[in-house]
Design a protein around this motif. Structure first.
Motif, mmCIF file in Angstrom:
data_model
loop_
_atom_site.group_PDB
_atom_site.id
_atom_site.type_symbol
_atom_site.label_atom_id
_atom_site.label_comp_id
_atom_site.label_asym_id
_atom_site.label_seq_id
_atom_site.Cartn_x
_atom_site.Cartn_y
_atom_site.Cartn_z
ATOM 1 N N ARG A 20 46.403 -35.512 97.370
ATOM 2 C CA ARG A 20 45.510 -36.005 96.018
ATOM 3 C C ARG A 20 46.011 -35.866 94.727
ATOM 4 N NH1 ARG A 20 41.422 -33.605 93.091
ATOM 5 N NH2 ARG A 20 39.610 -34.951 92.524
ATOM 6 N N ALA A 21 46.838 -34.850 94.589
ATOM 7 C CA ALA A 21 47.144 -34.555 93.255
ATOM 8 C C ALA A 21 48.431 -35.362 92.924
ATOM 9 C CB ALA A 21 47.821 -33.040 93.216
ATOM 10 N N PRO A 79 47.271 -23.199 88.752
ATOM 11 C CA PRO A 79 47.097 -24.581 88.209
ATOM 12 C C PRO A 79 47.570 -24.317 86.610
ATOM 13 C CG PRO A 79 45.533 -24.646 89.843
ATOM 14 C CD PRO A 79 46.244 -23.067 89.695
ATOM 15 N N VAL A 103 46.085 -33.679 85.973
ATOM 16 C CA VAL A 103 46.040 -33.624 87.394
ATOM 17 C C VAL A 103 45.374 -32.234 87.877
ATOM 18 C CG1 VAL A 103 47.052 -33.478 89.709
ATOM 19 C CG2 VAL A 103 47.912 -35.363 87.870
ATOM 20 N N LEU A 104 45.858 -31.086 87.266
ATOM 21 C CA LEU A 104 45.432 -29.840 87.588
ATOM 22 C C LEU A 104 44.200 -29.329 87.109
ATOM 23 C CD1 LEU A 104 48.930 -28.064 88.032
ATOM 24 C CD2 LEU A 104 47.499 -29.130 89.795
#
Length: 302
Positions: free
Chosen positions: A19-20, A218, A295-296
């Motif tokens: 997904r990331a 993250p 993203v994180l």
């Protein structure tokens, strides 16, 4: 209908890593930065095999080939596509090998600084009290001084050398990781999984580094990409000022410094091309880091 109904199922079964990656590569700019970074890493790893010359081998240097213009051909038939410096060193080969040192120093210093600063930040955020106050006051003191000034003072005392440069960068970088890790730990320490781990009377080291650390990674990963680019720039600055790596193992900063005195005489390529390579490497890392932050960070807009 089957195709449309299977898509949510595939999305639900998607792993966090996939997904990331899917979200990351939605950005064309981030994809370009990632491809550019992969190319730079490949060039540095393959430098001993693809570089026209080993710039660290004095037997391969010829002073008669010094300060040749880009595209010049030497008496023995060698073509110097980016020219040569004042030592007769091929600029293209120097960039390939110089990138190895710059990236190596940046990545290694960032990893060790993350280990030290991240550990102290986790301890400060979880334990609290006087321990947190002591650690964070040291962090505030560290961040109150310019990084380049602290690094210069350390190297003036320790002397030149790759290991000394890495040590100096660790000392100036760890505080950023500690502050980030503390902030993440303050958010995570009141969650249910931490309370469950405390109820099981787990050892504190296991609670910190097995349960708390993975959920604080993250923001640390994002800060690491920024710090790697910053470390490369700092190492280049220190080498330019004559306090970094030794002359026998030139990094990009030292290659830029070697040609600085010849700029006014028109020998611009000696400093220009290593400087462009340094800029490209930093931009590629920053592009990847900026996208990783989006993203994180679950609260960021995508």
């Amino acid at each position: 209908m089957r195709a449309s109904s299977s898509f949510p199922q595939r999305l639900a079964q998607e792993t966090p890593a996939r997904r990331a990656a899917r979200i990351f590569f939605k950005s064309n700019l981030a994809t370009f930065g990632f491809a550019l970074l992969c190319f730079i890493v490949a060039v540095t790893l393959l430098a001993p095999f693809i570089a026209p010359q080993n710039p660290y081998d004095l037997l391969q240097l010829d002073i008669m080939n010094s300060r040749l213009e880009p595209g010049s051909v030497s008496a023995d038939g060698k073509t110097f596509w980016l020219g040569t410096d004042d030592q007769g060193r091929d600029i293209l080969s120097g960039i390939m090998y110089g990138l190895r040192i710059s990236l190596g120093v940046g990545v290694s210093s960032a990893l060790f600084a993350a280990a030290v600063g991240g550990s102290l930040g986790l301890i400060a955020g979880y334990v609290g009290g006087r321990t947190e106050t002591l650690i964070m006051r040291v962090v505030d003191l560290q961040l109150s001084f310019p990084a380049i000034l602290v690094a210069m003072m350390i190297l003036a005392f320790l002397g030149k050398g790759i290991m000394n440069v890495v040590l100096a960068l660790i000392i100036v970088e760890w505080a950023a990781y500690a502050r980030t890790a503390r902030g993440a730990a303050l958010v995570e320490r009141r969650k249910e999984y931490i309370e469950a781990a405390e109820a099981l009377a787990l050892p504190r080291w296991r609670l910190l580094f097995v349960h708390l650390l993975p959920n604080c990674l993250p923001p640390l990963i994002v800060i690491a990409t920024v710090q790697i680019a910053r470390a490369i720039a700092l190492e280049a600055t220190l080498s330019f000022l004559g306090l970094g790596v030794p002359v026998t193992e030139p990094s990009l900063g030292l290659l830029v410094a070697n040609g600085y005195q010849y700029m006014l005489s028109g020998k611009f390529w000696i400093s220009l091309y290593p400087g462009i390579a340094l800029l490209i490497a930093i931009v590629a890392i920053n592009l990847v880091g900026d996208r990783l932050r989006d993203v994180l960070n679950p609260r960021s807009s995508r």
